[in-house]
Design an enzyme around this catalytic site. Structure first.
Site, PDB file in Angstrom:
ATOM      1  N   HIS A   1      16.628  58.063 -53.392  1.00  0.00           N
ATOM      2  CA  HIS A   1      17.364  57.226 -51.775  1.00  0.00           C
ATOM      3  C   HIS A   1      17.070  55.345 -51.723  1.00  0.00           C
ATOM      4  O   HIS A   1      16.091  55.136 -52.798  1.00  0.00           O
ATOM      5  CB  HIS A   1      16.583  57.660 -50.273  1.00  0.00           C
ATOM      6  CG  HIS A   1      17.042  59.340 -50.241  1.00  0.00           C
ATOM      7  ND1 HIS A   1      18.597  59.652 -49.775  1.00  0.00           N
ATOM      8  CD2 HIS A   1      16.488  60.425 -50.462  1.00  0.00           C
ATOM      9  CE1 HIS A   1      18.695  60.788 -49.610  1.00  0.00           C
ATOM     10  NE2 HIS A   1      17.200  61.387 -50.365  1.00  0.00           N
TER      11      HIS A   1
ATOM     12  N   LYS B   1      19.717  64.777 -43.340  1.00  0.00           N
ATOM     13  CA  LYS B   1      20.972  63.608 -43.338  1.00  0.00           C
ATOM     14  C   LYS B   1      22.131  64.420 -43.505  1.00  0.00           C
ATOM     15  O   LYS B   1      23.157  63.652 -44.055  1.00  0.00           O
ATOM     16  CB  LYS B   1      20.293  62.473 -44.994  1.00  0.00           C
ATOM     17  CG  LYS B   1      18.959  61.783 -45.082  1.00  0.00           C
ATOM     18  CD  LYS B   1      18.747  61.928 -46.675  1.00  0.00           C
ATOM     19  CE  LYS B   1      17.992  61.027 -46.438  1.00  0.00           C
ATOM     20  NZ  LYS B   1      15.775  61.613 -46.558  1.00  0.00           N
TER      21      LYS B   1
HETATM   22  C1  LIG Z   1      16.138  70.783 -49.612  1.00  0.00           C
HETATM   23  C2  LIG Z   1      15.700  69.606 -50.334  1.00  0.00           C
HETATM   24  C3  LIG Z   1      16.154  68.422 -50.008  1.00  0.00           C
HETATM   25  C4  LIG Z   1      15.653  67.430 -50.883  1.00  0.00           C
HETATM   26  N1  LIG Z   1      16.139  66.072 -51.325  1.00  0.00           N
HETATM   27  C5  LIG Z   1      14.904  65.078 -51.712  1.00  0.00           C
HETATM   28  C6  LIG Z   1      16.105  63.475 -51.989  1.00  0.00           C
HETATM   29  O1  LIG Z   1      16.938  64.092 -52.421  1.00  0.00           O
HETATM   30  N2  LIG Z   1      15.357  63.045 -52.362  1.00  0.00           N
HETATM   31  C7  LIG Z   1      14.213  62.438 -52.193  1.00  0.00           C
HETATM   32  O2  LIG Z   1      13.402  61.807 -52.155  1.00  0.00           O
HETATM   33  N3  LIG Z   1      13.707  64.102 -51.368  1.00  0.00           N
HETATM   34  C8  LIG Z   1      13.651  65.127 -51.472  1.00  0.00           C
HETATM   35  N4  LIG Z   1      13.305  66.105 -50.845  1.00  0.00           N
HETATM   36  C9  LIG Z   1      12.133  66.328 -50.624  1.00  0.00           C
HETATM   37  C10 LIG Z   1      11.220  66.105 -51.720  1.00  0.00           C
HETATM   38  O3  LIG Z   1      11.830  67.334 -52.375  1.00  0.00           O
HETATM   39  C11 LIG Z   1       9.728  66.034 -51.048  1.00  0.00           C
HETATM   40  O4  LIG Z   1       9.116  65.414 -50.357  1.00  0.00           O
HETATM   41  C12 LIG Z   1       8.292  66.818 -52.391  1.00  0.00           C
HETATM   42  O5  LIG Z   1       9.085  66.952 -53.704  1.00  0.00           O
HETATM   43  C13 LIG Z   1       7.361  66.848 -52.110  1.00  0.00           C
HETATM   44  O6  LIG Z   1       6.090  66.720 -53.058  1.00  0.00           O
HETATM   45  P1  LIG Z   1       5.330  67.836 -53.323  1.00  0.00           P
HETATM   46  O7  LIG Z   1       3.982  66.844 -54.636  1.00  0.00           O
HETATM   47  O8  LIG Z   1       4.475  66.741 -51.841  1.00  0.00           O
HETATM   48  O9  LIG Z   1       4.910  68.876 -52.760  1.00  0.00           O
HETATM   49  P2  LIG Z   1       5.381  70.569 -53.998  1.00  0.00           P
HETATM   50  O10 LIG Z   1       5.670  69.903 -55.153  1.00  0.00           O
HETATM   51  O11 LIG Z   1       5.090  71.168 -52.829  1.00  0.00           O
HETATM   52  O12 LIG Z   1       3.272  70.213 -54.688  1.00  0.00           O
HETATM   53  C14 LIG Z   1       2.201  70.781 -54.012  1.00  0.00           C
HETATM   54  C15 LIG Z   1       2.165  71.478 -54.978  1.00  0.00           C
HETATM   55  O13 LIG Z   1       0.203  72.121 -54.891  1.00  0.00           O
HETATM   56  C16 LIG Z   1       0.215  73.916 -54.774  1.00  0.00           C
HETATM   57  N5  LIG Z   1      -0.244  73.460 -54.187  1.00  0.00           N
HETATM   58  C17 LIG Z   1      -0.498  74.382 -52.580  1.00  0.00           C
HETATM   59  N6  LIG Z   1      -1.963  74.282 -52.243  1.00  0.00           N
HETATM   60  C18 LIG Z   1      -2.385  74.745 -52.785  1.00  0.00           C
HETATM   61  C19 LIG Z   1      -3.907  75.140 -53.301  1.00  0.00           C
HETATM   62  N7  LIG Z   1      -4.532  75.694 -52.469  1.00  0.00           N
HETATM   63  N8  LIG Z   1      -4.683  74.767 -54.699  1.00  0.00           N
HETATM   64  C20 LIG Z   1      -3.884  74.361 -55.510  1.00  0.00           C
HETATM   65  N9  LIG Z   1      -2.616  73.903 -55.225  1.00  0.00           N
HETATM   66  C21 LIG Z   1      -1.993  74.277 -54.441  1.00  0.00           C
HETATM   67  C22 LIG Z   1       1.538  74.091 -54.023  1.00  0.00           C
HETATM   68  O14 LIG Z   1       1.873  75.200 -55.829  1.00  0.00           O
HETATM   69  C23 LIG Z   1       2.549  72.488 -55.225  1.00  0.00           C
HETATM   70  O15 LIG Z   1       2.967  72.985 -56.579  1.00  0.00           O
HETATM   71  C24 LIG Z   1      14.125  67.444 -50.576  1.00  0.00           C
HETATM   72  C25 LIG Z   1      13.681  68.904 -50.067  1.00  0.00           C
HETATM   73  C26 LIG Z   1      14.307  69.705 -49.916  1.00  0.00           C
HETATM   74  C27 LIG Z   1      13.501  71.252 -48.989  1.00  0.00           C
END
Ligand SMILES: Cc1cc2nc3c(=O)[nH]c(=O)nc-3n(C[C@H](O)[C@H](O)[C@H](O)COP(=O)(O)OP(=O)(O)OC[C@H]3O[C@@H](n4cnc5c(N)ncnc54)[C@H](O)[C@@H]3O)c2cc1C
Lengths: 325, 477
Positions: free
Chosen positions: B50, B251
């Site tokens: 974005h 959005k």
């Molecule tokens: C439908 C949708 C559309 C989106 N579109 C966009 C977009 O176009 N552009 C944008 O910028 N953002 C977008 N987002 C947001 C974006 O996808 C998220 O903000 C981002 O992927 C979050 O990443 P993360 O690493 O925080 O989470 P995650 O990818 O969930 O990573 C967290 C990890 O922690 C692991 N975990 C959890 N608990 C434990 C534990 N106890 N021990 C070990 N590991 C653990 C999980 O297995 C996971 O792999 C979108 C989200 C959604 C749902």
């Protein structure tokens, strides 16, 4: 770039029949491109009988039916077969690009017959709600896993759709010791041949639910169960009719679609609903010199009809080539 | 052994932090509970980088988004993943919406979003011919881009690994015991990790992890988004990412370009309670189709080839990124909903800053491998180049996936670069992701995966233990 009189894409029953027919009608320079490592196409995984009744007046298995044509094709030196040859591009002027181990080749035929068969509709195309765990297969993939690879995909099965492959796989799974808990058909009657309904379901007492559909798939890692619901004439869910069946596997057998992405790439006009080429004459397309036969022209119930259709395609391609001279 | 930093969660946020910290002389481990990285929220999103529009002025997510958009370009060059700057259009259909659009433009400018402008109906006809004729004007933000979100995470992790970070998949954090100031014992399904600093980037489970360490002042609530992918054949559907005006919680339903060429429509936004519920629904499809067709009327239901649901980890309106003074050494990175993918590189910088402030010495490594070689995907290169590649390695000439044109060599490369499951191969190569949904290539890929990982085909899984594809091998007992 190599130039050829006739290139045929696809070495299944359609491609082979078209090749033999074109040869018999005077074409002496034919190249058959097949992406698999053997000729015969989908027949290779159809180890059940029921093929050839109309064309050979005999009851054959899929591989036996294919073998009859493989023999004919390989006996004719004017028909060159190139296996593991994957066509990746088709231009308007019929220039084909194909990939095979170690090579990328282009060839420009004067006439082209597409005999690329069809693919199965997927769970995604009929929009079945729910989760996406392991254990959801197209019926054809399950057939390949069992018959060619010797792998049993699951032990408690629900089959969506009563197309012929689905019905045949119901029997196959049962013979392999798995349990088929239900066949669910949204229409009021089977899409498959009557003989398959009798021989594959009734003989094994497998329940067949007409006017029902899968309302939801459950399971995180592996399929665990499905909700099944009755539908009315307009395919709307009937309230209160829902019930649940446990299973570890779902086979999807909801119809076939002609595989015509290559001619679409070349600009041939396709019918949006059927994915068949739009044409006035059988086997012809909106681009002169590009012909389509077998299941990629129209989904047939029997391989015998595919053969007949493809014999015609071979003949009209030969006529077309003569008209160029 | 004592680690300097342990990162919990291998999504886009965890892998970004790992890669950023791998510049420094630190002992780092990244712990991920799943069989592969990026199988959480980071695998199921819209893939949009974005520009920073649609964020409240002064919000943390707005600032990090604008900064992340710039950083992502740099990363794409260093790590070799594809970044396409396609631009976005937020479309207005009524006079009232035009007024809101002007307000959005102002807010975007305040956040520092570059080069936004309002474009009129004529411009839209010329540049976006399939857009609804009812569209009056649009806010054009040219810096919006698209990436393949999982490939970004995989590339970050691989590069972090090359620079010494230990990547541990299949390692679920089950307990956290503070063992004095700046001392933690992290109990996991594969042993105990001792560390001085601990980063909680556990996505949907960040609140569960926080509770293990005694922090309980936030909750992560899943907000579901269903998305529907169209056939690659329709790649020409739009030239930009198309948005309606945003609603209070999202959005809205978009028409998206994806980096692999398939148009995508979605997502929905629905608050749910189950963090594991990734099911899609008839209602979701109906809503997405209706909304998307308001933007691009020619969208055809028959072109849908795949769909999925993703869960936004929502913890209030903004991101939570902070040092927990109550538990010195613990950094929380939670509530990373959209634009979390975009912001991830900026979040990583911010976390590095917090660690430094809290006493971690960030000393640059003498040798930091900044670059990574671009993975080859036949579907994105011209045939003339494919021809040369095949001459060098015959494996490129053995096509296994017919719909997406993926070769055996690409599949083997993906495994060599860390894919352990069928989904892992799909996300890295696109094999099985096309219109036939793996009917053709599944058996071929299963065999390659079994062979390369020296396993039985019966052990091949879709996405980790419990998701084995087949039940029995009849041929080999
Ligand atoms: C439908 C949708 C559309 C989106 N579109 C966009 C977009 O176009 N552009 C944008 O910028 N953002 C977008 N987002 C947001 C974006 O996808 C998220 O903000 C981002 O992927 C979050 O990443 P993360 O690493 O925080 O989470 P995650 O990818 O969930 O990573 C967290 C990890 O922690 C692991 N975990 C959890 N608990 C434990 C534990 N106890 N021990 C070990 N590991 C653990 C999980 O297995 C996971 O792999 C979108 C989200 C959604 C749902």
């Amino acid at each position: 770039m190599v130039s050829r009189d006739l290139v045929i894409v696809g070495g299944g029953p359609a491609g082979m029949a078209a090749a033999v027919s074109a040869y018999e009608n005077g074409v002496k320079d034919i190249l058959v491109l097949e992406r698999d490592q053997y000729l015969g196409g989908i027949l290779n995984q159809c180890v059940h009988t029921g093929f050839g009744l109309e064309y050979f007046k005999e009851i054959l298995t899929g591989p036996e039916y294919a073998e009859r044509f493989i023999e004919k094709v390989t006996r004719v030196p004017e028909i060159e077969v190139s296996l593991k040859s994957f066509v990746v591009h088709l231009a308007k002027d019929k220039t084909l690009t194909y990939i095979k181990p170690g090579k990328l080749e282009t060839v420009r035929p004067k006439a082209l017959i597409m005999a690329t068969g069809c693919r199965e509709k997927t769970r995604e195309m009929v929009h079945i709600p729910g989760t996406r765990p392991a254990g959801i297969f197209s019926a054809g993939l399950a057939q390949k896993l069992i018959n060619i690879e010797g792998l049993l995909p699951g032990k408690e099965v629900v089959i969506v759709g009563s197309g012929d492959i689905g019905l045949i796989m119901a029997r196959r799974f049962t013979l392999e010791g798995a349990k088929v808990n239900a066949v669910v058909e949204i229409q009021k009657q089977s899409r498959g041949l009557l003989r398959n309904v009798v021989q594959c379901l009734e003989d094994f007492e497998i329940p067949l639910y007409f006017s029902h559909k899968i309302a939801k798939i459950y399971g995180k890692d592996r399929v665990e169960m499905v909700d099944i619901v009755k539908v009315d004439e307009q395919f709307n869910e009937v309230a209160g009719s829902q019930f649940r069946i446990a299973c570890d596997t779902i086979l999807v057998s909801v119809g076939l679609i002609p595989e015509n992405e290559l001619i679409e790439m070349a600009g041939v006009e396709l019918d949006k609903n059927t994915n068949s080429p739009v044409s006035d004459e059988v086997n012809e397309t909106s681009i002169p010199g590009i012909f389509v036969c077998g299941n990629s022209f129209k989904v047939y119930d029997l391989v015998d009809s595919v053969t007949k259709d493809s014999v015609i395609a071979g003949r009209i391609a030969a006529e077309y080539l003569r008209s160029l001279k | 052994m004592l680690y300097d930093v342990v990162i919990i969660g291998g999504g886009i946020v965890g892998t970004s932090i790992a890669r950023e910290l791998s510049r420094y002389n630190l002992r780092i481990a990244l712990l991920e509970k799943e069989t592969e990285l990026a199988f959480g929220v980071s695998k199921s999103n819209s893939g949009i980088i974005h520009p920073g529009t649609q964020n409240p002025p002064g919000s943390l997510k707005g600032c990090l988004c604008v900064q992340g958009n710039t950083l992502m370009r740099k990363l794409s060059k260093e790590l070799g993943f594809d970044f396409k700057e396609v631009g976005e259009l937020i479309v207005a259909f009524t006079e009232e919406e035009i007024a809101r659009l002007r307000q959005l433009k102002k807010e975007a400018e305040a956040l520092g979003v570059p080069r936004t402008r309002i474009v009129d109906g004529r411009w839209l006809k010329a540049h976006e011919p399939n857009l609804s004729g009812k569209a009056l004007v649009a806010l054009y933000a040219p810096t919006a881009g698209i990436v393949s979100p999982y490939r970004v995470a995989y590339d970050l992790a691989e590069n972090a690994g090359r620079n010494g970070v230990e990547i541990r998949t299949h390692t679920r954090v089950e307990g956290i015991a503070p063992a004095g100031l700046f001392q933690f014992e992290v109990a996991t399904s594969s042993g105990i990790f001792k560390t001085r600093y601990l980063i909680n980037s556990a996505g949907l489970h960040a609140d569960d992890v926080a509770r293990m360490a005694g922090i309980d002042d936030f909750t992560v609530r899943p907000r579901k988004g269903e998305e529907f992918l169209l056939d690659k054949k329709r790649h020409y559907l739009t030239n930009h990412v198309i948005f309606p005006l945003p609603t209070k919680i999202s959005k809205g339903v978009l028409v998206i370009k994806t980096s692999d060429g398939n148009p995508m429509i979605g997502p929905t936004a629905e608050d749910i309670s189950d963090k594991e519920d990734l099911s899609t629904s008839d209602a979701g499809l109906a809503k997405v189709l209706t909304e998307a067709r308001k933007l691009v009327p020619s969208i055809d239901e028959n072109d849908i080839i795949a769909y999925f649901a993703g869960l936004r980890p929502v913890a209030g309106d903004d991101f939570i990124i902070r040092h927990e003074d109550k538990v010195p050494g613990l950094v929380t990175v939670a509530g990373i909903q959209s634009p979390g993918l975009t912001s991830a590189p900026a979040i990583a910088l911010m976390v590095a800053g917090i660690l430094k402030k809290k006493g971690l010495a960030l000393k640059k490594k003498l040798l930091f491998h900044k670059k990574r070689k671009h993975a080859i995907h036949l579907f994105e290169i011209p045939l003339s180049r494919t021809k040369k590649l095949i001459k060098k390695d015959a494996g490129y000439g053995e096509i296994v996936c017919r719909c997406e044109m993926v070769s055996a060599k690409e599949v083997r490369d993906a495994i060599c670069h860390g894919a352990k499951t069928m989904d892992g191969i799909k996300f890295r190569t696109r094999a099985q992701a096309g219109r036939c949904h793996g009917s053709f290539c599944t058996t071929r890929i299963m065999k390659i995966l079994a062979e390369e990982t020296k396993k039985q085909v019966t052990e091949v899984t879709k996405r980790g233990r419990g998701s084995e594809l087949v039940k029995e091998d009849r041929a080999n007992g």
